[in-house]
Design an enzyme around this catalytic site. Structure first.
Site, short mmCIF file in Angstrom:
data_model
loop_
_atom_site.label_atom_id
_atom_site.label_comp_id
_atom_site.label_asym_id
_atom_site.label_seq_id
_atom_site.Cartn_x
_atom_site.Cartn_y
_atom_site.Cartn_z
N ARG A 179 -1.32 15.49 -3.03
CA ARG A 179 -2.51 16.20 -3.49
C ARG A 179 -3.31 16.78 -2.33
O ARG A 179 -4.21 17.60 -2.55
CB ARG A 179 -3.40 15.26 -4.31
CG ARG A 179 -2.80 14.79 -5.63
CD ARG A 179 -3.87 14.24 -6.54
NE ARG A 179 -4.51 13.06 -6.02
CZ ARG A 179 -4.17 11.82 -6.35
NH1 ARG A 179 -3.19 11.62 -7.19
NH2 ARG A 179 -4.82 10.79 -5.84
N ARG A 200 -2.10 23.16 5.89
CA ARG A 200 -2.01 24.62 5.98
C ARG A 200 -1.66 25.06 7.39
O ARG A 200 -2.10 24.44 8.36
CB ARG A 200 -3.34 25.25 5.55
CG ARG A 200 -3.75 24.87 4.12
CD ARG A 200 -5.12 25.40 3.79
NE ARG A 200 -5.52 25.02 2.45
CZ ARG A 200 -6.74 24.70 2.09
NH1 ARG A 200 -7.71 24.74 2.98
NH2 ARG A 200 -7.02 24.37 0.85
N ARG A 234 -11.13 1.52 -8.45
CA ARG A 234 -11.94 1.41 -7.24
C ARG A 234 -13.35 1.86 -7.59
O ARG A 234 -13.54 2.78 -8.40
CB ARG A 234 -11.37 2.29 -6.13
CG ARG A 234 -9.98 1.92 -5.71
CD ARG A 234 -9.89 0.57 -5.03
NE ARG A 234 -10.46 0.60 -3.69
CZ ARG A 234 -10.54 -0.47 -2.90
NH1 ARG A 234 -10.12 -1.65 -3.33
NH2 ARG A 234 -11.05 -0.37 -1.68
N ARG A 267 -16.82 7.91 4.49
CA ARG A 267 -17.38 9.21 4.84
C ARG A 267 -18.90 9.14 4.81
O ARG A 267 -19.50 8.21 4.25
CB ARG A 267 -16.89 10.30 3.90
CG ARG A 267 -17.24 10.11 2.43
CD ARG A 267 -16.64 11.23 1.59
NE ARG A 267 -16.93 11.06 0.16
CZ ARG A 267 -16.56 11.92 -0.79
NH1 ARG A 267 -15.89 13.01 -0.46
NH2 ARG A 267 -16.86 11.70 -2.05
N GLU A 282 -20.67 6.02 2.49
CA GLU A 282 -19.90 5.72 1.29
C GLU A 282 -18.85 4.65 1.61
O GLU A 282 -18.09 4.77 2.57
CB GLU A 282 -19.22 6.99 0.78
CG GLU A 282 -18.54 6.87 -0.55
CD GLU A 282 -18.08 8.23 -1.07
OE1 GLU A 282 -16.92 8.32 -1.52
OE2 GLU A 282 -18.88 9.20 -1.00
N TYR A 334 -7.44 10.05 -13.50
CA TYR A 334 -8.40 10.82 -12.72
C TYR A 334 -8.36 12.28 -13.15
O TYR A 334 -7.29 12.88 -13.25
CB TYR A 334 -8.10 10.72 -11.22
CG TYR A 334 -9.11 11.50 -10.40
CD1 TYR A 334 -10.35 10.94 -10.12
CD2 TYR A 334 -8.84 12.78 -9.97
CE1 TYR A 334 -11.30 11.64 -9.41
CE2 TYR A 334 -9.78 13.49 -9.25
CZ TYR A 334 -11.01 12.93 -8.98
OH TYR A 334 -11.94 13.64 -8.29
N ASP A 363 -10.60 16.06 -12.47
CA ASP A 363 -11.71 16.82 -11.93
C ASP A 363 -12.59 17.30 -13.07
O ASP A 363 -12.20 17.28 -14.25
CB ASP A 363 -11.20 18.00 -11.10
CG ASP A 363 -10.64 17.56 -9.75
OD1 ASP A 363 -11.16 16.58 -9.19
OD2 ASP A 363 -9.69 18.20 -9.28
#
Length: 393
Positions: A183, A187, A259, A289, A310, A358, A360
């Site tokens: 996922r 690049r 989680r 993060r 976090e 999960y 989005d």
């Protein structure tokens, strides 16, 4: 949000939506427009679920209280839908990472590769260089670790991917499926846009205001700060449950693995880190993060700033579930819950928690729109309503 007194047209039936997040808000709005009386009940004291936003009283900064949410999609009907209820401002997610005492651009791109290895590669040169460092001996990719070593090589794996899943998922990369890493894009150009979707943005007034507007219909009532039990469902023609499916059945078959996240908020003067999201892949750094929330509204100006550290850990029964683990044990347990749910009457399990997968925000909204239309069609046909409108397995 309005409370019904004497509706001009008698409702077609009574619907209960458990949870005031995106899923039940979208379903409830559509069914109310079709003439149903819809009651939405939420255990938390606010709507919008984990995309809840609020304005910090001291700084005026819009805070994403459950972690940053950037809306991104290629689904034009979904984009048109959310824009009916919010003024979306363009926003490009550009993530940085601090690893080994240096800062890099994420996702891994040509700049990251050149910075990390001290090179000035062209795209073709970088691709050849990375392929030469990859672990060619790995012929069968089974795990996250296999995937990283086979396609990135040991240096990038150790710097960016070895420690992070240990903190985020509580597991060594060798225990995680390869699909987790698939996922994450790599690049060979200088594109540092974290997402590759046509439409990207953040609502100027926040997600809470957007969900409030979706729920603002004469046939929708909203009750906050109340937990629903199965006994509360009596008298409703149908129930949409967007809460955890295992919790709904009292964990009768066991607790599904999630989680959860803990956030430590602090205020500072000026600009703390110069970007919205700074990832910390190193295992010896306890947090995953730091997010600096004024950078999520670049159209605003703020002298001071608010940051969130976090932390990720296993989710207990009283914690807020964020990410389904979905390893073999969990999917086997989920299969049993799905079979159990299909024996129930007049209840459908929807959304990220109801289907234990999960999603989005755009996928969540699309599935909710699809479920609402399917429900209306089946009701018109006097056909049974399924326990799931999309397969959780």
């Amino acid at each position: 949000m309005n409370t019904i007194t004497n509706p001009a047209v008698p409702p077609r039936g009574r619907i209960l939506g458990i949870g005031a997040g995106l899923t039940c808000a979208v379903i409830g709005r559509r069914l109310a427009e079709a003439g149903y009386q819809v009651d939405i009940v939420e255990s938390r004291p606010y709507v919008a679920g984990n995309c809840y936003t609020e304005t910090d009283t001291e700084t005026g900064i819009m805070l994403h209280k459950h972690g940053p949410h950037i809306f991104h999609t290629d689904n034009e009907p979904v984009w048109e839908y959310v824009n009916k209820f919010a003024d979306f401002r363009p926003y490009i997610c550009q993530v940085k990472a601090t690893t080994g005492g240096r800062v890099f651009s994420l996702p891994i791109n040509l700049l990251t590769i050149n910075q990390f290895f001290g090179k000035t590669f062209s795209p073709a040169e970088a691709r050849a260089f990375i392929e030469a460092r990859a672990e060619q001996s790995i012929t069968e990719v089974k795990s996250f670790e296999d995937q990283a070593l086979r396609f990135l090589g040991p240096e990038l794996y150790q710097a960016f991917f070895m420690g992070y899943p240990i903190k985020q998922w509580g597991m060594h990369p060798s225990e995680l499926p390869a699909s987790v890493l698939k996922r994450l894009p790599v690049r060979f150009d200088y594109n540092d846009n974290y997402f590759n979707h046509r439409y990207q943005g953040i609502p100027a007034e926040g997600y809470t205001t957007m969900v409030d507007r979706i729920l603002d219909h004469p046939l929708v009532t909203v009750t906050l700060g109340r937990k629903i039990t199965q006994a509360d469902c009596d008298g409703y023609d149908h129930v949409f449950c967007s809460g955890p499916i295992d919790a709904w059945f009292g964990y009768e078959l066991g607790q599904l693995g999630y989680r959860t996240l803990d956030f430590t908020m602090s205020r500072h003067k000026g600009d703390y880190q110069g970007c919205a999201v700074m990832s910390y892949p190193d295992e010896d750094v306890p947090f995953t993060r730091i997010t600096e929330h004024k950078h999520f509204t670049p159209w605003e100006t703020h002298e001071d700033t608010v940051i969130f550290h976090e932390y990720s850990r296993f989710c207990g029964k009283e914690d807020i579930p964020y990410y389904p683990i979905r390893l073999v044990n969990e999917t086997n347990m989920l299969r049993k819950y799905v079979e159990y749910a299909q024996t129930q009457e007049n209840i459908s399990f929807v959304g990220r928690l109801g289907s234990y997968k999960y999603m989005d925000m755009d996928v969540t909204i699309h599935e909710a729109m699809t479920a609402a239309e399917a429900f209306l069609t089946l009701r018109d046909q006097d056909a049974p309503i399924p326990a799931f409108f999309s397969s959780p397995i």
